[in-house]
Design a protein around this motif. Structure first.
Motif, PDB file in Angstrom:
ATOM      1  N   HIS A   1      84.008 181.095  68.735  1.00  0.00           N
ATOM      2  CA  HIS A   1      82.933 182.084  68.615  1.00  0.00           C
ATOM      3  C   HIS A   1      81.572 181.401  68.577  1.00  0.00           C
ATOM      4  CE1 HIS A   1      86.228 184.780  67.690  1.00  0.00           C
ATOM      5  NE2 HIS A   1      86.630 183.912  66.807  1.00  0.00           N
ATOM      6  N   GLY A   2      81.498 180.144  69.003  1.00  0.00           N
ATOM      7  CA  GLY A   2      80.227 179.437  68.986  1.00  0.00           C
ATOM      8  C   GLY A   2      80.279 178.276  68.018  1.00  0.00           C
ATOM      9  N   LEU A   3      79.111 177.788  67.616  1.00  0.00           N
ATOM     10  CA  LEU A   3      79.024 176.657  66.702  1.00  0.00           C
ATOM     11  C   LEU A   3      78.713 177.136  65.298  1.00  0.00           C
ATOM     12  CD1 LEU A   3      77.067 174.059  68.849  1.00  0.00           C
ATOM     13  CD2 LEU A   3      79.494 174.083  68.330  1.00  0.00           C
ATOM     14  N   GLU A   4      79.301 176.410  64.364  1.00  0.00           N
ATOM     15  CA  GLU A   4      79.116 176.660  62.945  1.00  0.00           C
ATOM     16  C   GLU A   4      79.742 177.978  62.495  1.00  0.00           C
ATOM     17  OE1 GLU A   4      78.404 174.786  60.635  1.00  0.00           O
ATOM     18  OE2 GLU A   4      77.435 173.143  61.662  1.00  0.00           O
TER      19      GLU A   4
ATOM     20  N   THR B   1      95.664 179.206  70.720  1.00  0.00           N
ATOM     21  CA  THR B   1      95.554 180.115  71.856  1.00  0.00           C
ATOM     22  C   THR B   1      96.808 180.965  72.014  1.00  0.00           C
ATOM     23  OG1 THR B   1      94.078 178.573  73.015  1.00  0.00           O
ATOM     24  CG2 THR B   1      95.222 180.228  74.344  1.00  0.00           C
ATOM     25  N   ALA B   2      97.972 180.326  71.911  1.00  0.00           N
ATOM     26  CA  ALA B   2      99.229 181.040  72.125  1.00  0.00           C
ATOM     27  C   ALA B   2      99.476 182.106  71.069  1.00  0.00           C
ATOM     28  CB  ALA B   2     100.386 180.050  72.148  1.00  0.00           C
ATOM     29  N   ASN B   3      99.016 181.847  69.851  1.00  0.00           N
ATOM     30  CA  ASN B   3      99.312 182.756  68.744  1.00  0.00           C
ATOM     31  C   ASN B   3      98.135 183.629  68.325  1.00  0.00           C
ATOM     32  OD1 ASN B   3     102.171 181.927  67.701  1.00  0.00           O
ATOM     33  ND2 ASN B   3     101.102 179.983  68.028  1.00  0.00           N
ATOM     34  N   GLY B   4      96.984 183.452  68.971  1.00  0.00           N
ATOM     35  CA  GLY B   4      95.831 184.265  68.624  1.00  0.00           C
ATOM     36  C   GLY B   4      95.288 183.973  67.236  1.00  0.00           C
ATOM     37  N   TRP B   5      95.367 182.725  66.810  1.00  0.00           N
ATOM     38  CA  TRP B   5      94.906 182.350  65.464  1.00  0.00           C
ATOM     39  C   TRP B   5      93.399 182.128  65.469  1.00  0.00           C
ATOM     40  CZ3 TRP B   5      99.344 178.265  64.937  1.00  0.00           C
ATOM     41  CH2 TRP B   5     100.549 178.929  64.610  1.00  0.00           C
ATOM     42  N   ASP B   6      92.657 183.199  65.658  1.00  0.00           N
ATOM     43  CA  ASP B   6      91.208 183.083  65.767  1.00  0.00           C
ATOM     44  C   ASP B   6      90.524 182.822  64.432  1.00  0.00           C
ATOM     45  OD1 ASP B   6      91.401 183.560  68.483  1.00  0.00           O
ATOM     46  OD2 ASP B   6      91.116 185.729  68.277  1.00  0.00           O
ATOM     47  N   HIS B   7      91.269 182.964  63.337  1.00  0.00           N
ATOM     48  CA  HIS B   7      90.682 182.701  62.023  1.00  0.00           C
ATOM     49  C   HIS B   7      90.692 181.220  61.674  1.00  0.00           C
ATOM     50  CE1 HIS B   7      94.981 182.755  61.471  1.00  0.00           C
ATOM     51  NE2 HIS B   7      94.867 182.266  60.248  1.00  0.00           N
ATOM     52  N   LEU B   8      91.343 180.397  62.520  1.00  0.00           N
ATOM     53  CA  LEU B   8      91.417 178.960  62.283  1.00  0.00           C
ATOM     54  C   LEU B   8      90.401 178.228  63.152  1.00  0.00           C
ATOM     55  CD1 LEU B   8      95.307 178.383  62.306  1.00  0.00           C
ATOM     56  CD2 LEU B   8      93.829 178.898  60.340  1.00  0.00           C
ATOM     57  N   ASP B   9      89.565 177.433  62.517  1.00  0.00           N
ATOM     58  CA  ASP B   9      88.643 176.565  63.240  1.00  0.00           C
ATOM     59  C   ASP B   9      89.135 175.128  63.103  1.00  0.00           C
ATOM     60  OD1 ASP B   9      87.042 178.741  63.881  1.00  0.00           O
ATOM     61  OD2 ASP B   9      85.748 178.460  62.133  1.00  0.00           O
ATOM     62  N   LEU B  10      88.687 174.281  64.003  1.00  0.00           N
ATOM     63  CA  LEU B  10      89.216 172.919  64.070  1.00  0.00           C
ATOM     64  C   LEU B  10      88.102 171.900  64.139  1.00  0.00           C
ATOM     65  CD1 LEU B  10      91.570 170.887  64.540  1.00  0.00           C
ATOM     66  CD2 LEU B  10      91.329 171.371  66.994  1.00  0.00           C
ATOM     67  N   THR B  11      88.193 170.873  63.298  1.00  0.00           N
ATOM     68  CA  THR B  11      87.365 169.691  63.450  1.00  0.00           C
ATOM     69  C   THR B  11      88.292 168.480  63.372  1.00  0.00           C
ATOM     70  OG1 THR B  11      85.351 168.551  62.720  1.00  0.00           O
ATOM     71  CG2 THR B  11      86.797 169.392  60.988  1.00  0.00           C
TER      72      THR B  11
ATOM     73  N   SER C   1     104.945 175.815  62.184  1.00  0.00           N
ATOM     74  CA  SER C   1     105.260 176.637  61.018  1.00  0.00           C
ATOM     75  C   SER C   1     104.227 176.462  59.918  1.00  0.00           C
ATOM     76  CB  SER C   1     106.659 176.311  60.494  1.00  0.00           C
ATOM     77  OG  SER C   1     106.796 174.940  60.178  1.00  0.00           O
ATOM     78  N   ALA C   2     103.669 175.255  59.767  1.00  0.00           N
ATOM     79  CA  ALA C   2     102.650 175.034  58.748  1.00  0.00           C
ATOM     80  C   ALA C   2     101.385 175.820  59.059  1.00  0.00           C
ATOM     81  CB  ALA C   2     102.324 173.536  58.630  1.00  0.00           C
ATOM     82  N   LEU C   3     100.975 175.826  60.320  1.00  0.00           N
ATOM     83  CA  LEU C   3      99.778 176.571  60.694  1.00  0.00           C
ATOM     84  C   LEU C   3     100.033 178.080  60.643  1.00  0.00           C
ATOM     85  CD1 LEU C   3      98.334 174.452  63.651  1.00  0.00           C
ATOM     86  CD2 LEU C   3      97.896 174.268  61.196  1.00  0.00           C
ATOM     87  N   ALA C   4     101.241 178.487  61.000  1.00  0.00           N
ATOM     88  CA  ALA C   4     101.571 179.921  60.924  1.00  0.00           C
ATOM     89  C   ALA C   4     101.482 180.419  59.494  1.00  0.00           C
ATOM     90  CB  ALA C   4     102.968 180.166  61.486  1.00  0.00           C
ATOM     91  N   GLY C   5     101.791 179.545  58.528  1.00  0.00           N
ATOM     92  CA  GLY C   5     101.722 179.927  57.126  1.00  0.00           C
ATOM     93  C   GLY C   5     100.319 180.144  56.614  1.00  0.00           C
ATOM     94  N   LEU C   6      99.329 179.742  57.407  1.00  0.00           N
ATOM     95  CA  LEU C   6      97.949 179.940  57.004  1.00  0.00           C
ATOM     96  C   LEU C   6      97.430 181.322  57.385  1.00  0.00           C
ATOM     97  CD1 LEU C   6      96.480 176.451  58.068  1.00  0.00           C
ATOM     98  CD2 LEU C   6      97.309 177.153  55.818  1.00  0.00           C
TER      99      LEU C   6
ATOM    100  N   ARG D   1      83.238 184.920  56.542  1.00  0.00           N
ATOM    101  CA  ARG D   1      84.235 184.756  55.480  1.00  0.00           C
ATOM    102  C   ARG D   1      85.626 184.946  56.063  1.00  0.00           C
ATOM    103  NH1 ARG D   1      82.903 181.621  51.994  1.00  0.00           N
ATOM    104  NH2 ARG D   1      82.027 180.866  53.935  1.00  0.00           N
ATOM    105  N   GLY D   2      86.619 184.489  55.327  1.00  0.00           N
ATOM    106  CA  GLY D   2      88.000 184.652  55.743  1.00  0.00           C
ATOM    107  C   GLY D   2      88.447 183.620  56.740  1.00  0.00           C
ATOM    108  N   ARG D   3      87.653 182.597  56.967  1.00  0.00           N
ATOM    109  CA  ARG D   3      88.008 181.585  57.946  1.00  0.00           C
ATOM    110  C   ARG D   3      88.575 180.354  57.249  1.00  0.00           C
ATOM    111  NH1 ARG D   3      86.744 183.392  62.547  1.00  0.00           N
ATOM    112  NH2 ARG D   3      87.341 181.470  63.604  1.00  0.00           N
ATOM    113  N   ILE D   4      89.430 179.651  57.987  1.00  0.00           N
ATOM    114  CA  ILE D   4      90.073 178.437  57.494  1.00  0.00           C
ATOM    115  C   ILE D   4      89.732 177.299  58.440  1.00  0.00           C
ATOM    116  CG2 ILE D   4      92.279 177.313  56.979  1.00  0.00           C
ATOM    117  CD1 ILE D   4      93.435 180.108  56.439  1.00  0.00           C
ATOM    118  N   LEU D   5      89.349 176.171  57.875  1.00  0.00           N
ATOM    119  CA  LEU D   5      89.055 174.993  58.680  1.00  0.00           C
ATOM    120  C   LEU D   5      90.244 174.044  58.662  1.00  0.00           C
ATOM    121  CD1 LEU D   5      87.053 173.268  60.330  1.00  0.00           C
ATOM    122  CD2 LEU D   5      86.381 172.190  58.163  1.00  0.00           C
ATOM    123  N   LEU D   6      90.650 173.612  59.832  1.00  0.00           N
ATOM    124  CA  LEU D   6      91.658 172.572  59.968  1.00  0.00           C
ATOM    125  C   LEU D   6      90.949 171.244  60.186  1.00  0.00           C
ATOM    126  CD1 LEU D   6      94.029 174.387  62.498  1.00  0.00           C
ATOM    127  CD2 LEU D   6      94.111 174.472  59.989  1.00  0.00           C
ATOM    128  N   ILE D   7      91.181 170.300  59.304  1.00  0.00           N
ATOM    129  CA  ILE D   7      90.678 168.938  59.486  1.00  0.00           C
ATOM    130  C   ILE D   7      91.856 168.111  59.960  1.00  0.00           C
ATOM    131  CG2 ILE D   7      89.696 166.908  58.362  1.00  0.00           C
ATOM    132  CD1 ILE D   7      88.310 168.781  56.397  1.00  0.00           C
TER     133      ILE D   7
END
Length: 210
Positions: free
Chosen positions: A12-15, A39-49, A205-210, A19-25
């Motif tokens: 959805h852009g930068l930064e 992409t496959a699971n539509g996990w749009d609430h997960l961001d990645l760095t 499975s770990a990411l699905a649990g988020l 609320r309700g978002r989870i960052l994956l480090i």
């Protein structure tokens, strides 16, 4: 992928500011797999760095790098999840995550959670097994051949790999081209080849649990 201190890339852009978002480090070696799962699971609430994949060559630096990334991004997210296993930190990464109140993926290393930690523990593999993942097959020269000096001193191969009994390619994707490249990697190391299609294992499975 970004480094600590940079803007975090989202769909959805930068930064991330909502609320309700989870960052994956995560380790940079897992970036492609994580993005594919998102992409496959539509996990749009997960961001990645991602931290540099080459930290795996210096596991004593992983804990401090993760700690810095958590501190940099904590205020912007409801939760943070560390996509590293122990990865040679000797329990220091888990201790740091516990101290900071963030969770991390279970397992001693990515070879274990890709295969599935329970199945890996029962596999009977020992220290004589050399593992490759999709990432390491693609980056074999950069992460195996050159760091071990085999590009300059190929005669070191027998000394470095003489006690290994096989090479196991844990395939995350069913890609015939990668399989052929993995076979070539085994031949270069002088090791018998075995392919196991693991998919994403406990990572999914770990990411699905988020």
């Amino acid at each position: 992928m970004t480094l600590p201190g940079d803007s975090t890339l989202t769909e959805h852009g930068l930064e991330a500011t909502g609320r309700g978002r989870i960052l994956l480090i995560a380790c940079g070696a897992l970036a492609r797999e994580i993005l594919d799962l998102k992409t496959a699971n539509g996990w749009d609430h997960l961001d990645l760095t991602c931290l540099p994949a080459k930290l795996h060559l210096y596991p004593d630096k992983i804990t401090d790098a993760v700690r810095e990334a958590v501190q940099t991004h904590r205020a912007d997210y409801d939760d943070i999840f560390v996509v590293y296993a122990d990865c040679g930190t000797g329990g220091l990464l888990q201790a740091a995550c516990t101290e900071m109140g963030v969770k991390m993926i279970e397992g001693p290393h990515c070879y274990s959670f890709f295969e599935g930690n329970a199945r890996f523990a029962d596999s009977g593999d020992d220290i004589g097994t050399f593992y490759l993942t999709d990432f390491l097959v693609r980056q074999f020269d950069a992460f195996v051949w050159k760091p071990m000096g085999l590009d300059r001193h190929p005669e070191l191969r027998d000394m470095l790999f003489g006690n290994y009994t096989k090479l196991v390619y844990q395939a995350q994707t069913d890609d015939p081209g990668l399989t052929e490249k993995a076979k070539a990697c085994a031949a270069r190391l002088g090791l018998p080849f075995e392919r196991r299609f693991t998919g994403y294992g406990d990572l999914e499975s770990a990411l699905a649990g988020l």
